[in-house]
Design a protein around this motif. Structure first.
Motif, PDB file in Angstrom:
ATOM      1  N   UNK A   1       0.861  -1.176   0.000  1.00  0.00           N
ATOM      2  CA  UNK A   1       0.000   0.000   0.000  1.00  0.00           C
ATOM      3  C   UNK A   1       0.901   1.231   0.000  1.00  0.00           C
ATOM      4  N   UNK A   2       0.364   2.354  -0.500  1.00  0.00           N
ATOM      5  CA  UNK A   2       1.173   3.566  -0.541  1.00  0.00           C
ATOM      6  C   UNK A   2       0.989   4.416   0.699  1.00  0.00           C
ATOM      7  N   UNK A   3       1.835   5.397   0.863  1.00  0.00           N
ATOM      8  CA  UNK A   3       1.759   6.332   1.982  1.00  0.00           C
ATOM      9  C   UNK A   3       1.604   7.742   1.406  1.00  0.00           C
ATOM     10  N   UNK A   4       0.621   8.498   1.908  1.00  0.00           N
ATOM     11  CA  UNK A   4       0.422   9.860   1.407  1.00  0.00           C
ATOM     12  C   UNK A   4       1.546  10.755   1.922  1.00  0.00           C
ATOM     13  N   UNK A   5       1.888  11.783   1.146  1.00  0.00           N
ATOM     14  CA  UNK A   5       2.927  12.702   1.634  1.00  0.00           C
ATOM     15  C   UNK A   5       2.507  13.334   2.959  1.00  0.00           C
ATOM     16  N   UNK A   6       3.460  13.504   3.871  1.00  0.00           N
ATOM     17  CA  UNK A   6       3.159  14.094   5.184  1.00  0.00           C
ATOM     18  C   UNK A   6       2.630  15.512   5.014  1.00  0.00           C
ATOM     19  N   UNK A   7       1.505  15.805   5.659  1.00  0.00           N
ATOM     20  CA  UNK A   7       1.003  17.183   5.673  1.00  0.00           C
ATOM     21  C   UNK A   7       0.200  17.377   6.960  1.00  0.00           C
ATOM     22  N   UNK A   8       0.837  16.953   8.060  1.00  0.00           N
ATOM     23  CA  UNK A   8       0.118  16.965   9.332  1.00  0.00           C
ATOM     24  C   UNK A   8      -0.011  18.364   9.927  1.00  0.00           C
ATOM     25  N   UNK A   9      -1.192  18.666  10.411  1.00  0.00           N
ATOM     26  CA  UNK A   9      -1.440  19.952  11.056  1.00  0.00           C
ATOM     27  C   UNK A   9      -0.696  20.001  12.390  1.00  0.00           C
ATOM     28  N   UNK A  10      -0.440  21.186  12.872  1.00  0.00           N
ATOM     29  CA  UNK A  10       0.208  21.331  14.175  1.00  0.00           C
ATOM     30  C   UNK A  10      -0.638  20.689  15.257  1.00  0.00           C
ATOM     31  N   UNK A  11      -1.959  20.909  15.137  1.00  0.00           N
ATOM     32  CA  UNK A  11      -2.846  20.358  16.153  1.00  0.00           C
ATOM     33  C   UNK A  11      -2.676  18.839  16.214  1.00  0.00           C
ATOM     34  N   UNK A  12      -2.632  18.196  15.016  1.00  0.00           N
ATOM     35  CA  UNK A  12      -2.465  16.749  14.953  1.00  0.00           C
ATOM     36  C   UNK A  12      -1.179  16.335  15.659  1.00  0.00           C
ATOM     37  N   UNK A  13      -0.090  17.019  15.289  1.00  0.00           N
ATOM     38  CA  UNK A  13       1.198  16.658  15.884  1.00  0.00           C
ATOM     39  C   UNK A  13       1.197  16.845  17.394  1.00  0.00           C
ATOM     40  N   UNK A  14       0.530  17.897  17.841  1.00  0.00           N
ATOM     41  CA  UNK A  14       0.472  18.162  19.285  1.00  0.00           C
ATOM     42  C   UNK A  14      -0.067  16.913  19.998  1.00  0.00           C
ATOM     43  N   UNK A  15      -1.126  16.327  19.405  1.00  0.00           N
ATOM     44  CA  UNK A  15      -1.740  15.161  20.040  1.00  0.00           C
ATOM     45  C   UNK A  15      -0.932  13.883  19.812  1.00  0.00           C
ATOM     46  N   UNK A  16      -0.493  13.712  18.561  1.00  0.00           N
ATOM     47  CA  UNK A  16       0.153  12.439  18.220  1.00  0.00           C
ATOM     48  C   UNK A  16       1.516  12.308  18.869  1.00  0.00           C
ATOM     49  N   UNK A  17       2.265  13.383  18.905  1.00  0.00           N
ATOM     50  CA  UNK A  17       3.627  13.287  19.428  1.00  0.00           C
ATOM     51  C   UNK A  17       3.776  14.155  20.668  1.00  0.00           C
ATOM     52  N   UNK A  18       3.257  13.654  21.799  1.00  0.00           N
ATOM     53  CA  UNK A  18       3.282  14.448  23.025  1.00  0.00           C
ATOM     54  C   UNK A  18       4.724  14.695  23.464  1.00  0.00           C
ATOM     55  N   UNK A  19       4.974  15.845  24.010  1.00  0.00           N
ATOM     56  CA  UNK A  19       6.320  16.127  24.509  1.00  0.00           C
ATOM     57  C   UNK A  19       6.412  15.640  25.952  1.00  0.00           C
ATOM     58  N   UNK A  20       7.628  15.553  26.453  1.00  0.00           N
ATOM     59  CA  UNK A  20       7.827  15.173  27.862  1.00  0.00           C
ATOM     60  C   UNK A  20       7.796  13.675  28.082  1.00  0.00           C
ATOM     61  N   UNK A  21       7.456  12.906  27.039  1.00  0.00           N
ATOM     62  CA  UNK A  21       7.503  11.447  27.131  1.00  0.00           C
ATOM     63  C   UNK A  21       6.567  10.849  28.166  1.00  0.00           C
ATOM     64  N   UNK A  22       5.505  11.564  28.511  1.00  0.00           N
ATOM     65  CA  UNK A  22       4.559  11.036  29.504  1.00  0.00           C
ATOM     66  C   UNK A  22       3.943   9.736  28.990  1.00  0.00           C
TER      67      UNK A  22
END
Lengths: 497, 497
Positions: free
Chosen positions: A455-476
């Motif tokens: 299967x293919x992968x779409x080019x990355x175009x993630x919103x900041x909001x998305x990244x905020x949720x998906x990649x939490x800082x602080x490693x909690x």
């Protein structure tokens, strides 16, 4: 020399041989009783280490107990110990006990395959002898099961004792009144005594077992003895299962549903959906959506489920799979894209060829990110050691050189819908999670990775909001995952290689 | 009479006895070989009928094949046959074969409990001897496992053969070069030959097995032979499972979530919710909602999931359970109402006391609507017979006289969250469905019904719209259910008593 002389000669030779035999038997028997074994030199291959003993954490492993807040540790550790004990009770039975067939025993008995439904009386060896799923080749069946066959001299009387722990025994000696003494009919200990070996065996052939308790799957241990000879054999108590099978129907749409978890990425999702429809116009698509402000997704055979906001990754996966009604489901991330080479049929083909398979992974952009898991349960109170080995795999599947058995695969896979009955997407895992599904399923899921479907992968175009949720800082999130592994999987350490 | 005379006398008596013994052994042995067994008179209790043979549909049973549209029948029947075959492949193994321990064999070998991880070399009897979950009492272990212990005379040479089907055998004779001949080391057939029984056994004690294929749970069959003596024993190939356990936490809210499926009855739902909050202020409530026009339900620890309209009963149940993160979930219908006697803690207590339990039902308005299931798998191509017996139950749980083991319970029950890994709420069942969960779980779910915990029922006030959906006219739903049972459960007939 006369015939009589020859006979005399033969006779005395025979006597002599017999006597020697007798003496030698006595000595060799005694010898075998207290024979001290010459220790075998360690072989070139290292054998599996003998448990229980602490497992060794590989260099680079995370020591999980260091990740539990100190003030909570004692309580958490205690609770884990208790839960693990209960888990053991649920997952083990008499069937895990080691039993040996003692040599030179005149007793004959079933060592495997004697299975009885709970609370029902079954003749030993029981219905299993001819049950459909049991292919009993003649060489395995020595007439009636329970019996006493003496190789040594005749006796004035024979007495065998059979006893069980979780059930009752019954036998029928009514044809041999006076010749066979039967004691304990309908009790847990049965004694059969007779001066005739033949009649004794006839009664033994009539022995039945009935479990006294209802259980869906457990076992009893029967002890069978004659003089100084004794043997133990298992009786499996099993409530027959009602089969649960899926109708494959005629076409791919009745065989497979596509499951997707989405969060804030409607552009990606829509692109994925249109690519699906290009190749599979009717296939059912199930979408689990935990976006903050859900947007309605409509379409023929497209089902959107709205979750409370940010419930997370695995909760969404679990939700989607819970709604599948086809035999298989295809997992795809919301930013994947179908292409010519996304041939679901080829994955179904492998699954159908090897019914034991639960999951077949494909490749994303031509890469199969499979991994193998090495698990050593170690000392049970201390916990086990787990090692995730990237690119690790076992051997190819016969007939499918592009498919290898492994422990876990990439985010693009076809799975048997009831594989979820072996491993769950733990809804506690909210954000970064994937391997955890295969870890929880280690020892239950049969997993293969195939390179011939991708299967293919779409080019990355993630919103900041998305990244905020998906990649939490602080490693909690990471901290939480380690605590979860420590408890849920009874682990001491884990290494991601 | 002189000492020598006595000795002569004793000697000849002994010889004579031995000779008689010899003759009698030969005759009794031959007899036992072709002994025609006196048939045992049928006992008072009827034993379990021997499969495979068609099962008998009880009077009042529904003949399921009559419910399949004629024009589809042949195709459906064929597909069912194929799926059932695959199901058998997944659910059975060498372990279901009947094996007997032949009498008077000089061979010693493990008959149960020899379990090896896939692709790892393990000494026989293997790590299981001392593995944590195996409590091996000394009387079961007769020194080293594999060995030859002759009861008959000495020979100039001994030769044993061991072979397996799915793996390789290795042994170490390096200490006995010249004294023991080892053939097939590292192959599927191993031959050990020596003039010394002691050395032969020393080498046998060093034999290891290694499976050649990866599988999470299967078995090999080893054949072990010496001259005309042969034995077969199972080798269980099992990838160790990673435990999956739940942290119970400290209070009821960390142990149990309440799961509800709702449809068009928001008044009922709200009443239920407020009754829950009266007794359990913090407990998590998960609501699966497939109403036509969903109404937002909010509240602390109340999670509402919006499904596509009218997805149905079991789809909703499956969804709700898929979101549970606690060890247990409590099922309640949306028109139930909590009261003083709705003590979840008491249900948890029973579950914790008997870890094997999966489901504990309570009573609704003081009634426990439990039922037992009688299943006869019958002839596999024709299908099995199922009988649901209202009020059927087995025996009480020791220590809990208000709780009886049974096959299915009422709509109000506490379940272990991972019980869903044994039986699923089949989302194909849209409207009238309940027993089906317990039918699919027959043989996997351990179910109990307790009378000492109960929930109330709200007065009926169903809207016409609700009734239109819930109680479809024309019995189309019922017709579908019969077709589903025919295929999914490989059934011939079903009776609801």
């Amino acid at each position: 020399m006369t015939g009589s002389t020859i006979i005399k000669l033969l006779f005395s030779t025979l006597i002599f041989l017999l006597f020697m035999a007798y003496l030698l038997f006595m000595t060799s028997f005694q010898a075998s009783q207290k024979m001290e074994i010459v220790p075998a030199k360690t072989n070139r291959l290292a054998p599996v280490p003998v448990s229980p003993r602490p497992c060794t954490c590989q260099p680079g492993s995370v020591q999980l107990k260091d990740r539990i807040p100190e003030d909570q540790f004692d309580k958490v550790y205690q609770r884990r110990k208790e839960e693990f004990e209960k888990w053991k009770k649920r997952t083990s039975s008499e069937l895990s006990k080691l039993l040996l067939a003692p040599p030179n025993s005149p007793l004959q008995y079933p060592i495997q395959g004697f299975t009885v439904p709970p609370l029902r009386r079954c003749p030993i060896p029981g219905t299993h002898l001819t049950a459909p799923q049991v292919s009993t080749s003649p060489d395995q069946v020595h007439g009636d099961s329970l019996s006493l066959k003496l190789s040594t001299g005749e006796q004035s009387s024979y007495k065998v004792i059979l006893n069980v722990r979780k059930g009752l025994l019954s036998a029928d000696a009514s044809l041999f009144t006076g010749e066979v003494i039967l004691k304990g009919d309908g009790k847990a200990e049965l004694t059969v005594e007779s001066s005739s070996l033949k009649l004794l065996n006839a009664v033994l052939a009539s022995v039945s077992y009935q479990s006294s308790f209802y259980h869906v799957h457990t076992a009893d241990l029967a002890s069978f003895s004659f003089e100084n000879h004794g043997a133990q054999f298992p009786i499996i108590i099993r409530q027959p299962q009602l089969p649960v099978i899926f109708d494959m129907g005629a076409d791919i749409s009745s065989q497979v549903s596509i499951t997707i978890k989405t969060f804030l990425r409607y552009d990606n999702l829509k692109e994925l959906l249109s690519s699906i429809r290009r190749f599979y116009p009717n296939i059912t698509v199930i979408i689990a959506d935990d976006s903050i402000e859900p947007e309605k997704i409509t379409g023929e055979n497209i089902h959107q489920y709205i979750m409370p906001p940010a419930q997370g990754w695995f909760a969404g996966r679990n939700l989607a799979v819970s709604q599948v009604t086809t035999k298989y489901f295809l997992w795809a991330d919301d930013d994947f894209i179908f292409s010519q080479s996304t041939k679901i049929e080829k994955m179904v083909e492998v699954m159908e060829a090897v019914p034991e398979l639960d999951v077949v992974g494909g490749s994303v952009q031509g890469n199969t990110f499979h991994f193998s898991l090495e698990y050593d349960k170690g000392d049970e109170t201390e916990g086990g050691c787990l090692y995730r080995k990237s690119h690790g795999r076992f051997h190819a599947i016969p007939g499918y050189p592009q498919c290898y058995l492994t422990s876990g695969v990439v985010n693009f896979f076809l799975a048997r819908t009831d594989c979820i009955q072996k491993s769950r997407f733990d809804p506690l895992l909210k954000r970064v999670a994937h391997s955890e599904f295969f870890m929880d399923g280690l020892g239950s899921l049969m997993v293969a990775s195939c390179s011939h479907v991708s299967i293919g992968h779409q080019p990355k175009k993630n919103s900041n909001q998305y990244n905020k949720f998906r990649k939490p800082t602080g490693g909690s999130e990471q901290a939480f995952k380690y605590q979860l592994h420590f408890f849920k999987n009874n682990l001491k350490c884990i290494k991601f290689g």
